[in-house]
Enzyme design. Sequence first.
Site, PDB file in Angstrom:
ATOM      1  CE  LYS A 200       9.723   0.425   3.582  1.00  0.00           C
ATOM      2  NZ  LYS A 200      11.379   0.678   3.255  1.00  0.00           N
ATOM      3  NE  ARG A 210       9.256   4.152  -3.080  1.00  0.00           N
ATOM      4  CZ  ARG A 210       8.337   3.289  -3.019  1.00  0.00           C
ATOM      5  NH1 ARG A 210       7.688   3.545  -4.218  1.00  0.00           N
ATOM      6  NH2 ARG A 210       8.281   2.364  -2.398  1.00  0.00           N
ATOM      7  CE  LYS A 254       8.750   4.286   5.504  1.00  0.00           C
ATOM      8  NZ  LYS A 254      10.320   4.027   5.143  1.00  0.00           N
ATOM      9  CB  SER A 280       7.138  11.312   2.553  1.00  0.00           C
ATOM     10  OG  SER A 280       6.684  10.293   1.745  1.00  0.00           O
TER      11      SER A 280
END
Length: 331
Positions: A200, A210, A254, A280
């Site tokens: 990550k 967030r 990720k 996102s």
Amino acid sequence: MIQGAYPNTRPRRNRFDAFTRRLVAEHRLSVDDLIWPIFVCDGENIRTPVDSMPGIERVSVDLLDAHLAEAVALGVPAIAIFPITPIDKRDETGTESANPDNVMCRATRRIKEIYPELGIIADVALDPYTSHGHDGLIENGYVVNDRSLEVLVRQSVNQAAAGVDIIAPSDMMDGRIDAIRKGLDAAGFVDVRIMSYAAKYASVFYGPFRDALGSGGLLCGDKKTYQMDPANSDEALREVALDIAEGADMVMVKPGMPYLDIIRRVRDTFSMPTFAYQVSGEYAMLAGAIERGWLDRDRTILESLLAFKRAGCNGILTYFAVEAARLLKAQ
């Protein structure tokens, strides 16, 4: 590799018509590859849009029946739950993460009642629960490792007790997979799987996420002391190797599309079940371009997800999951 020469060799022959293209396709995307991340909040009858993620909503637990109905009907095999914790329940040590009646646990129990066959993946990290927005505990301005593990283990066991099928640690603390595996086994959850966010990166592409959790404005500093440097590739293999040795059942990279090279290296090196998260920021970029008419919606969704299969993924966490399933069923 056998090399041909024009005009005897014409690669375009195998692209001549649709049935030939189908016969020689090297990779295929299916509904079975899709995991749908959802945002769940406190309250009743709540649906609020995430401004930076067009088409994505935060929903309250009581609306999960309707919210998940199409995904289940289309055969999406699993969802990933991300809880929105009210500010007044956040603190320095993420105490709410161990509350058996927190949003995550209530959502899990409700989903298991109404859709028992739907797989539930639960994020394990403290950022949805801390007042400072970090994934671990802070001492003297630094996110500490070993004390954070204790809280992450309690969080994992709490989620498993609620009915979570797959624990997905995204915190990037050293040794967390070993600690969580031992904690789950000691509590009797030997069959609960671990999908490790093994590689990550400290990425700019998490911004809209967030915002969705309400933790963006809370974050003190950045996460570069525990999430990976985007410049590093070999380090990802070391991280993945450690997590596999500690008991991870599946591994994840990720973000997704900016790190397809990492996905390919991980799959080729370890031959482990490998997943990616189309995060996102990736979703927001594509959705924004689609809204403006710069990209074709259906083709963009499917092509972006097929790229993950080509890179070696067994599955993809994507906010396009329901739309993609709809498109794949219609093919």
